[in-house]
Scaffold this active site. Structure first.
Site, PDB file in Angstrom:
ATOM      1  N   GLY A   1       0.814  -1.208   0.000  1.00 38.69           N
ATOM      2  CA  GLY A   1       0.000   0.000   0.000  1.00 38.69           C
ATOM      3  C   GLY A   1       0.844   1.253   0.000  1.00 38.69           C
TER       4      GLY A   1
ATOM      5  CG  ASN B   1       1.074   1.506   4.817  1.00 39.81           C
ATOM      6  OD1 ASN B   1       0.902   2.240   5.792  1.00 39.81           O
ATOM      7  ND2 ASN B   1       0.643   1.845   3.606  1.00 39.81           N
TER       8      ASN B   1
ATOM      9  CB  SER C   1      -5.732   2.226  13.039  1.00 43.09           C
ATOM     10  OG  SER C   1      -6.564   3.276  13.512  1.00 43.09           O
TER      11      SER C   1
ATOM     12  CE1 TYR D   1      -8.751   0.826   8.996  1.00 40.63           C
ATOM     13  CE2 TYR D   1      -9.154   1.962  11.079  1.00 40.63           C
ATOM     14  CZ  TYR D   1      -8.335   1.702   9.997  1.00 40.63           C
ATOM     15  OH  TYR D   1      -7.105   2.316   9.904  1.00 40.63           O
ATOM     16  CB  ALA D   2     -12.120  -0.742  15.531  1.00 46.48           C
ATOM     17  CB  ALA D   3     -13.118  -5.954  14.548  1.00 43.64           C
ATOM     18  CB  ALA D   4      -9.612  -5.464  10.555  1.00 40.56           C
ATOM     19  CE  LYS D   5      -5.876  -1.011   9.839  1.00 38.57           C
ATOM     20  NZ  LYS D   5      -4.738  -1.381   8.961  1.00 38.57           N
TER      21      LYS D   5
ATOM     22  CB  ILE E   1      -1.661  10.263   9.504  1.00 41.27           C
ATOM     23  CG1 ILE E   1      -1.283   9.438  10.749  1.00 41.27           C
ATOM     24  CG2 ILE E   1      -0.413  10.687   8.738  1.00 41.27           C
ATOM     25  CD1 ILE E   1      -0.425  10.162  11.756  1.00 41.27           C
TER      26      ILE E   1
END
Length: 250
Positions: A16, A86, A138, A151-155, A184
């Site tokens: 990425g 990334n 993240s 998304y939070a679960a994956a991170k 960012i």
């Protein structure tokens, strides 16, 4: 060993890497003498990186959901001393408004692609008894995210994956760490701000102790340290690069 010699002569794979944090990491590693292979699905963005560092950067243009293409790319371009996972994908929506297709897409890029790339790269690191793996997650994975549960679960899974790999691979001289950016200043964030307006930008900034957005170069500096020979005694760690976002202000 000077700071500009700590990475020289090593090879790296950065996923990425076409824009934002990934591009910052690729440029920072190349500037420190690393031979960098970048993976991105956008050939034009890859060409821009190569133009900046024609002797240091090469590209594999592919979709990270294609795991057979990942294995082939690693076979062509490897072995690697450094792996920076990334690539990531976010979607702002409350959980009840998401679909099974959303879950599959988010998990495929944010977690399963990390499994696939790491699975392809790791055996050669083990054989050479050296490696640096840095997974860019993240703060959402540590703190949660309103409107970003999948998304939070994956991170969060990425953090656990990093720690587990650190446990398994210390005996091979391989370190595994995760870096957790906060808000960012990237093209992706700016696109979200256009949609959400100044209130969203202000909320992101106020969520940090420093009261500002971070830069891709600040994340890249953390990644470069963890990738270096100097960080040989650092493994299984989770480093927030988020302006103090992970510290309670209560």
């Amino acid at each position: 060993m000077g700071c500009h010699d700590r990475l020289r002569g090593l090879s790296a794979l950065v996923t990425g890497a076409g824009a934002g944090i990934g591009a910052g990491v690729a440029r920072r590693l190349a500037a420190e003498g690393v031979q960098v292979t970048v993976i991105d699905r956008n050939p034009d963005r890859c060409d821009l990186l190569i133009a900046d560092y024609p002797d240091q950067i090469r590209a594999e243009v592919l979709d990270l959901t294609d795991f057979s293409a990942i294995r082939a790319a690693v076979a062509r371009s490897g072995p690697f001393d450094i792996l920076v996972n990334n690539a990531g994908l976010d979607q702002h929506a409350f959980f009840t408004r998401t679909t099974e297709q959303d879950w599959t897409r988010l998990l495929r890029i944010n977690l399963e692609a990390v499994f696939a790339v790491t699975h392809a790269v790791l055996p050669a690191m083990q054989a050479r008894r050296f490696g640096r793996i840095i997974n860019v997650g993240s703060e959402a994975g540590r703190l949660g995210s309103r409107g970003g549960a999948v998304y939070a679960a994956a991170k969060g899974g990425l953090i656990a994956f990093s720690k587990s790999l650190a446990l398994e691979n210390a005996r091979f001289g391989i370190t595994v760490n995760s870096v957790l950016p906060g808000p960012i200043d990237t093209p992706l964030l700016r696109k979200a701000v256009v949609t959400g307006g100044d209130k969203l930008l202000a909320a992101m900034q106020s969520a940090t102790l420093l009261g500002r957005l971070g830069t891709p170069d600040e994340v890249a500096a953390a990644v470069a340290f963890l990738a270096s020979r100097e960080a040989g005694y650092v493994t299984g760690e989770t480093l927030g690069v988020s302006g103090g976002m992970g510290i309670s202000q209560g």
